[in-house]
Motif scaffolding. Structure first.
Motif, PDB file in Angstrom:
ATOM      1  N   ASP A   1       0.806  -1.217   0.000  1.00  0.00           N
ATOM      2  CA  ASP A   1       0.000   0.000   0.000  1.00  0.00           C
ATOM      3  C   ASP A   1       0.839   1.267   0.000  1.00  0.00           C
ATOM      4  N   HIS A   2       2.161   1.159  -0.053  1.00  0.00           N
ATOM      5  CA  HIS A   2       3.010   2.348  -0.073  1.00  0.00           C
ATOM      6  C   HIS A   2       2.734   3.164  -1.338  1.00  0.00           C
ATOM      7  N   PRO A   3       2.713   4.508  -1.212  1.00  0.00           N
ATOM      8  CA  PRO A   3       2.416   5.321  -2.405  1.00  0.00           C
ATOM      9  C   PRO A   3       3.366   5.090  -3.561  1.00  0.00           C
ATOM     10  N   GLU A   4       4.622   4.743  -3.288  1.00  0.00           N
ATOM     11  CA  GLU A   4       5.601   4.533  -4.359  1.00  0.00           C
ATOM     12  C   GLU A   4       6.042   3.075  -4.418  1.00  0.00           C
ATOM     13  N   HIS A   5       5.102   2.174  -4.161  1.00  0.00           N
ATOM     14  CA  HIS A   5       5.453   0.751  -4.141  1.00  0.00           C
ATOM     15  C   HIS A   5       5.770   0.253  -5.545  1.00  0.00           C
ATOM     16  N   ASP A   6       6.817  -0.555  -5.619  1.00  0.00           N
ATOM     17  CA  ASP A   6       7.209  -1.208  -6.858  1.00  0.00           C
ATOM     18  C   ASP A   6       7.754  -2.577  -6.479  1.00  0.00           C
ATOM     19  N   ALA A   7       7.194  -3.611  -7.069  1.00  0.00           N
ATOM     20  CA  ALA A   7       7.616  -4.971  -6.725  1.00  0.00           C
ATOM     21  C   ALA A   7       9.084  -5.217  -7.032  1.00  0.00           C
ATOM     22  N   ALA A   8       9.661  -4.448  -7.952  1.00  0.00           N
ATOM     23  CA  ALA A   8      11.069  -4.644  -8.300  1.00  0.00           C
ATOM     24  C   ALA A   8      12.013  -4.097  -7.235  1.00  0.00           C
ATOM     25  N   ASN A   9      11.499  -3.375  -6.227  1.00  0.00           N
ATOM     26  CA  ASN A   9      12.362  -2.819  -5.186  1.00  0.00           C
ATOM     27  C   ASN A   9      12.704  -3.838  -4.097  1.00  0.00           C
ATOM     28  N   ARG A  10      12.107  -5.004  -4.119  1.00  0.00           N
ATOM     29  CA  ARG A  10      12.454  -6.068  -3.171  1.00  0.00           C
ATOM     30  C   ARG A  10      13.297  -7.098  -3.915  1.00  0.00           C
ATOM     31  N   LEU A  11      14.548  -7.236  -3.511  1.00  0.00           N
ATOM     32  CA  LEU A  11      15.488  -8.122  -4.192  1.00  0.00           C
ATOM     33  C   LEU A  11      15.833  -9.303  -3.301  1.00  0.00           C
ATOM     34  N   VAL A  12      16.028 -10.465  -3.916  1.00  0.00           N
ATOM     35  CA  VAL A  12      16.406 -11.675  -3.193  1.00  0.00           C
ATOM     36  C   VAL A  12      17.580 -12.324  -3.909  1.00  0.00           C
ATOM     37  N   ALA A  13      18.397 -13.028  -3.136  1.00  0.00           N
ATOM     38  CA  ALA A  13      19.536 -13.784  -3.674  1.00  0.00           C
ATOM     39  C   ALA A  13      19.200 -15.267  -3.609  1.00  0.00           C
ATOM     40  N   ARG A  14      19.432 -15.963  -4.693  1.00  0.00           N
ATOM     41  CA  ARG A  14      19.096 -17.384  -4.786  1.00  0.00           C
ATOM     42  C   ARG A  14      20.363 -18.200  -5.023  1.00  0.00           C
ATOM     43  N   LEU A  15      20.371 -19.352  -4.352  1.00  0.00           N
ATOM     44  CA  LEU A  15      21.435 -20.341  -4.535  1.00  0.00           C
ATOM     45  C   LEU A  15      20.777 -21.708  -4.625  1.00  0.00           C
ATOM     46  N   ALA A  16      21.003 -22.383  -5.744  1.00  0.00           N
ATOM     47  CA  ALA A  16      20.443 -23.712  -5.964  1.00  0.00           C
ATOM     48  C   ALA A  16      18.930 -23.713  -5.773  1.00  0.00           C
ATOM     49  N   GLY A  17      18.281 -22.638  -6.223  1.00  0.00           N
ATOM     50  CA  GLY A  17      16.835 -22.548  -6.123  1.00  0.00           C
ATOM     51  C   GLY A  17      16.317 -22.148  -4.758  1.00  0.00           C
ATOM     52  N   ARG A  18      17.204 -21.834  -3.821  1.00  0.00           N
ATOM     53  CA  ARG A  18      16.801 -21.473  -2.458  1.00  0.00           C
ATOM     54  C   ARG A  18      17.143 -20.013  -2.199  1.00  0.00           C
ATOM     55  N   ILE A  19      16.249 -19.273  -1.507  1.00  0.00           N
ATOM     56  CA  ILE A  19      16.490 -17.874  -1.174  1.00  0.00           C
ATOM     57  C   ILE A  19      17.432 -17.811   0.032  1.00  0.00           C
ATOM     58  N   VAL A  20      18.596 -17.167  -0.144  1.00  0.00           N
ATOM     59  CA  VAL A  20      19.587 -17.080   0.917  1.00  0.00           C
ATOM     60  C   VAL A  20      19.854 -15.645   1.347  1.00  0.00           C
ATOM     61  N   GLY A  21      19.266 -14.648   0.677  1.00  0.00           N
ATOM     62  CA  GLY A  21      19.496 -13.253   1.029  1.00  0.00           C
ATOM     63  C   GLY A  21      18.342 -12.382   0.593  1.00  0.00           C
ATOM     64  N   HIS A  22      18.259 -11.184   1.211  1.00  0.00           N
ATOM     65  CA  HIS A  22      17.138 -10.279   0.939  1.00  0.00           C
ATOM     66  C   HIS A  22      17.576  -8.850   1.182  1.00  0.00           C
ATOM     67  N   VAL A  23      17.039  -7.902   0.412  1.00  0.00           N
ATOM     68  CA  VAL A  23      17.271  -6.482   0.598  1.00  0.00           C
ATOM     69  C   VAL A  23      16.082  -5.726   0.007  1.00  0.00           C
ATOM     70  N   GLU A  24      15.767  -4.580   0.625  1.00  0.00           N
ATOM     71  CA  GLU A  24      14.662  -3.743   0.166  1.00  0.00           C
ATOM     72  C   GLU A  24      15.173  -2.348  -0.142  1.00  0.00           C
ATOM     73  N   VAL A  25      14.578  -1.708  -1.138  1.00  0.00           N
ATOM     74  CA  VAL A  25      14.879  -0.331  -1.509  1.00  0.00           C
ATOM     75  C   VAL A  25      13.575   0.464  -1.426  1.00  0.00           C
ATOM     76  N   HIS A  26      13.563   1.488  -0.547  1.00  0.00           N
ATOM     77  CA  HIS A  26      12.379   2.322  -0.364  1.00  0.00           C
ATOM     78  C   HIS A  26      12.665   3.712  -0.929  1.00  0.00           C
ATOM     79  N   PRO A  27      12.134   4.075  -2.067  1.00  0.00           N
ATOM     80  CA  PRO A  27      12.345   5.429  -2.596  1.00  0.00           C
ATOM     81  C   PRO A  27      11.668   6.472  -1.708  1.00  0.00           C
ATOM     82  N   ARG A  28      12.389   7.524  -1.374  1.00  0.00           N
ATOM     83  CA  ARG A  28      11.884   8.595  -0.527  1.00  0.00           C
ATOM     84  C   ARG A  28      12.538   9.911  -0.930  1.00  0.00           C
ATOM     85  N   THR A  29      11.906  10.979  -0.493  1.00  0.00           N
ATOM     86  CA  THR A  29      12.495  12.311  -0.653  1.00  0.00           C
ATOM     87  C   THR A  29      13.156  12.683   0.663  1.00  0.00           C
TER      88      THR A  29
END
Length: 560
Positions: free
Chosen positions: A170-198
């Motif tokens: 519900d964020h006003p500037e939400h974009d699904a591409a701003n949530r990144l995950v790292a995969r190894l052998a088909g398994r998620i092993v890392g995560h990071v989020e980017v929140h655009p703001r002024t």
């Protein structure tokens, strides 16, 4: 017959028999001869060398030395004749009478080996599996990854709830591409989020972002997956046209290796509500209109934003809050209480015609996330803090955590005067998160900051023309910058490509700190991260880039 007579006769008989009939080896030493009352008499010769007595238990009776006359009398009173092999009175120096305990020789203690009931398995340091050391693939998260991402984020000190995870949509500037995950052998092993703001830098709005929730599975750490996630987040910053980025982290060294600059740390001060309230009541009280306090109403959000805007312009790091963004902050329920202070007659008013809101406080449990007041009413923030402490006492809270800028004088009121205002250091061990920043494009940031430099120098009384050059070499992941700032007749302009006579050779890390008001030019020159061409260059830098307090409000990032 009395017991004493029997024991005495028995002792005389034993002593007489032993003296008359037994021969003593080694020069006539008598051992274990019982005397009256159950005692042992040991006779030592005078001329023969004394042998080292055996170790024995401590005697329960006092040793008695008998002289030759006493020995002679005892020898005369003995019933049996004295054997020639037995020492005579003239050859015996002393007699020691001891208790009739058994003599023994103590054995040397032997050190026994510990009994191990369980088998001992030596620690074998094995290398992690090969698939963990492979290079991970970082990409945008998919809708089907929500359950696995929530499980991964559970390793954070303050993991988000499922409701907060879905509130990001519900964020006003939400974009699904701003949530990144790292995969190894088909398994998620890392995560990071980017929140655009002024982001505000000294009241100047800049297009920026916040890099949040960088996490890697514990068994996969040390293989560079976290740095790959941060690099992917930096690429995402360029995609959303963010010229500056902030992040909170407990491992600032990892970010610094990637070109990020360490600005400071979150300032968190703990205190006991009863002691804080006592100190506030003992201090001089504010003169002026009476202030009343109550919980906020949703129609009062514009007044709260007005007070926030009056205070956020003097800091570096606050987010510019608009109406839509503030409504989203309220809807995600990241707070428990929002207290407002009013001056005037409290009525249900949409435009503050009868009562004016002069301060507010946002709380989450025992944490004071944000406490601000109208600059026209100095001292109201202390009354709001007193009200917060009174409510904490009513709710049986033994401690509160005050979170604010390092320069906030309320830190001293909470800590009892032991907190040094302006030090920028936290007095609570739970808030050791550092604030790091990265400038994606220095020229874009300078173009936004330069217009206000002319008015700043004019207010400081500087009327002469000023030209300061900046030379920052390009590095990996940093574009560098070469240009100069010229201030003349109250107007400042930026000239890219030339540096002039007075310039600074500066590193990328120190350039970010200088532009964000967290650098002291004299200290930077002493450290060697800044090399001036002239002494005037250091003076110009202190005029154009003064020190500004750092504050990144926790309400924007606190888990819901």
């Amino acid at each position: 017959m009395a017991r004493g007579d029997r024991s005495g006769k028995h002792a005389d008989r034993v002593v007489g028999d032993r003296v008359a009939g037994e021969s003593v080896q080694g020069g006539g030493r008598l051992k274990r001869a019982q005397a009256g009352g159950g005692a042992v008499a040991t006779v030592s010769p005078a001329k023969s060398p004394a042998r080292r007595p055996a170790r024995q238990r401590p005697s329960r009776s006092t040793a008695l030395l008998v002289d030759e006359a006493a020995l002679g009398a005892s020898a005369v009173n003995s019933r049996a004749p004295v054997s020639p092999s037995v020492p005579t009175a003239s050859s015996i120096a002393s007699i020691e009478i001891r208790s009739s305990t058994t003599l023994y020789r103590a054995r040397a203690p032997k050190r026994r080996q510990a009994i191990r009931h369980l088998p001992e398995h030596p620690v074998v340091r094995s290398a992690p599996p090969a698939w963990m050391l492979e290079e991970c693939q970082v990409a945008a998260a998919r809708a089907t990854d929500q359950a696995e991402i929530l499980q991964l984020l559970g390793a954070l000190p303050h993991p988000p709830t499922k409701a907060e995870f879905h509130a990001v949509v519900d964020h006003p500037e939400h974009d699904a591409a701003n949530r990144l995950v790292a995969r190894l052998a088909g398994r998620i092993v890392g995560h990071v989020e980017v929140h655009p703001r002024t982001v505000l830098v000294g009241g100047v709005p800049l297009r920026g972002a916040v890099v949040d929730r960088v996490v890697v599975l514990p068994e996969c750490r040390g293989a560079g997956h976290g740095q790959r996630l941060v690099r992917a987040a930096e690429a995402r910053l360029a995609a959303v046209r963010a010229s500056i980025a902030f992040a909170r982290t407990r491992v600032p060294a990892s970010f610094q290796e990637l070109g990020w600059s360490v600005l400071g740390r979150d300032r968190v001060t703990p205190g006991r509500p009863a002691e804080i309230l006592a100190r506030l009541l003992d201090s001089p009280q504010r003169d002026g209109e009476v202030v009343t306090m109550r919980q906020w109403r949703h129609v009062e959000l514009p007044a709260i934003l007005r007070i926030y805007g009056q205070n956020s312009g003097r800091f570096v790091g606050p987010v510019e809050r608009g109406e839509a963004y503030s409504r989203w902050l309220v809807s995600r329920s990241g707070f428990d209480s929002l207290l407002v202070a009013l001056v005037g007659q409290d009525r249900y008013d949409l435009h503050e015609t009868t009562a004016r809101i002069v301060g507010y406080c946002i709380q989450s449990g025992n944490r004071v996330l944000e406490l601000l007041a109208d600059p026209e009413f100095p001292g109201v923030e202390r009354e709001i803090l007193a009200r917060v402490c009174a409510e904490a006492i009513e709710n049986d809270r033994q401690e509160i955590l005050f979170e604010s800028a390092a320069t906030d004088p309320l830190h001293a009121a909470v800590a009892g005067g032991y907190a040094s205002v302006g030090s920028g250091e936290s007095t609570a061990t739970a808030g050791e998160r550092m604030i790091v920043a990265r400038i994606q494009d220095p020229q874009v940031v300078l173009e936004a900051l330069v217009p206000g430099m002319g008015a700043r120098l004019a207010s400081a009384g500087v009327t002469d023309p000023v030209e300061l050059g900046l030379e920052c070499p390009a590095a990996e992941g940093h574009p560098g910058f070469r240009g100069s700032i010229v201030v003349a007749d109250g107007h400042a302009t930026l000239h890219a490509g030339r540096i002039g006579r007075s310039y600074l050779k500066i590193s990328a890390d120190e350039l970010a700190r200088l532009l964000l008001g967290q650098c002291d030019p004299l200290e930077a020159v002493a450290r060697g991260s800044m090399v001036p061409s002239t002494q005037a260059a250091v003076r110009f830098a202190s005029w154009l880039f003064p020190r500004l307090p750092l504050w990144c409000p926790m309400w924007d990032d606190v888990p819901a």
